[in-house]
Design a protein around this motif. Sequence first.
Motif, short mmCIF file in Angstrom:
data_model
loop_
_atom_site.label_atom_id
_atom_site.label_comp_id
_atom_site.label_asym_id
_atom_site.label_seq_id
_atom_site.Cartn_x
_atom_site.Cartn_y
_atom_site.Cartn_z
N GLU A 1 0.80 -1.22 0.00
CA GLU A 1 0.00 0.00 0.00
C GLU A 1 0.84 1.28 0.00
O GLU A 1 0.39 2.32 0.43
N ARG A 2 2.07 1.18 -0.47
CA ARG A 2 2.90 2.38 -0.59
C ARG A 2 2.48 3.12 -1.86
O ARG A 2 2.21 2.53 -2.89
N ASN A 3 2.41 4.43 -1.77
CA ASN A 3 2.08 5.29 -2.90
C ASN A 3 0.73 4.96 -3.53
O ASN A 3 0.60 4.84 -4.74
N LEU A 4 -0.26 4.80 -2.69
CA LEU A 4 -1.61 4.57 -3.19
C LEU A 4 -2.11 5.83 -3.88
O LEU A 4 -1.79 6.95 -3.47
N PRO A 5 -2.92 5.70 -4.93
CA PRO A 5 -3.48 6.90 -5.56
C PRO A 5 -4.42 7.60 -4.58
O PRO A 5 -5.07 6.97 -3.75
N ALA A 6 -4.49 8.90 -4.69
CA ALA A 6 -5.37 9.69 -3.82
C ALA A 6 -6.82 9.34 -4.12
O ALA A 6 -7.18 9.09 -5.28
N PRO A 7 -7.66 9.29 -3.09
CA PRO A 7 -9.06 8.98 -3.33
C PRO A 7 -9.74 10.09 -4.13
O PRO A 7 -9.40 11.26 -4.01
N GLN A 8 -10.67 9.70 -4.97
CA GLN A 8 -11.42 10.66 -5.78
C GLN A 8 -12.54 11.26 -4.93
O GLN A 8 -13.47 10.56 -4.55
N LEU A 9 -12.43 12.54 -4.63
CA LEU A 9 -13.45 13.21 -3.83
C LEU A 9 -14.47 13.85 -4.76
O LEU A 9 -14.15 14.24 -5.89
N PRO A 10 -15.69 14.01 -4.29
CA PRO A 10 -16.69 14.69 -5.14
C PRO A 10 -16.28 16.13 -5.39
O PRO A 10 -15.62 16.78 -4.57
N TYR A 11 -16.69 16.64 -6.53
CA TYR A 11 -16.36 18.01 -6.93
C TYR A 11 -17.07 18.97 -5.98
O TYR A 11 -18.29 18.92 -5.81
N ALA A 12 -16.33 19.86 -5.33
CA ALA A 12 -16.88 20.78 -4.33
C ALA A 12 -17.77 21.85 -4.99
O ALA A 12 -18.71 22.35 -4.36
N GLY A 13 -17.56 22.19 -6.24
CA GLY A 13 -18.35 23.23 -6.91
C GLY A 13 -19.78 22.79 -7.19
O GLY A 13 -20.65 23.62 -7.41
N ALA A 14 -20.08 21.53 -7.18
CA ALA A 14 -21.42 21.05 -7.48
C ALA A 14 -22.42 21.46 -6.40
O ALA A 14 -23.60 21.66 -6.66
N HIS A 15 -21.99 21.61 -5.17
CA HIS A 15 -22.88 21.95 -4.08
C HIS A 15 -23.12 23.46 -3.98
O HIS A 15 -24.10 23.89 -3.40
N SER A 16 -22.27 24.29 -4.51
CA SER A 16 -22.39 25.73 -4.32
C SER A 16 -23.13 26.44 -5.45
O SER A 16 -23.20 27.64 -5.47
N GLU A 17 -23.66 25.72 -6.42
CA GLU A 17 -24.34 26.35 -7.57
C GLU A 17 -25.59 27.11 -7.16
O GLU A 17 -25.88 28.17 -7.68
N GLY A 18 -26.34 26.59 -6.21
CA GLY A 18 -27.61 27.24 -5.84
C GLY A 18 -27.45 28.33 -4.80
O GLY A 18 -28.41 28.97 -4.44
N HIS A 19 -26.28 28.65 -4.36
CA HIS A 19 -26.11 29.64 -3.29
C HIS A 19 -25.71 30.97 -3.79
O HIS A 19 -25.04 31.42 -4.49
#
Length: 100
Positions: free
Chosen positions: A82-100
């Motif tokens: 488990e050395r140098n595992l790829p970073a986990p794919q996080l959800p795009y943060a901009g998707a939640h701020s569209e309606g604000h």
Amino acid sequence: MSANVATSLYRRSLKLSLDWAVHRSIWRGQAVYIRSLFDANKHVRDPRQQKVLLRETEKLLETWKHPDPYKAPTAPGGNKYERNLPAPQLPYAGAHSEGH
């Protein structure tokens, strides 16, 4: 049934000898010797004798078990596991701020 058990013991014997051998050339000689031991008893047909041989082989494997067996570097417990595992794919943060 005992052929499968004998094959398993043979493979375990080879793997165990790899734990003790420092160089592949040394291990090869041990592998040939192990094969000769198994070949010497391959014509035993009596089930009682087969059980005795298999039990004795199990005892030998337990006796010669290495205190720190070899593990492949990328296998669990290996030094690169488990050395140098790829970073986990996080959800795009901009998707939640569209309606604000």
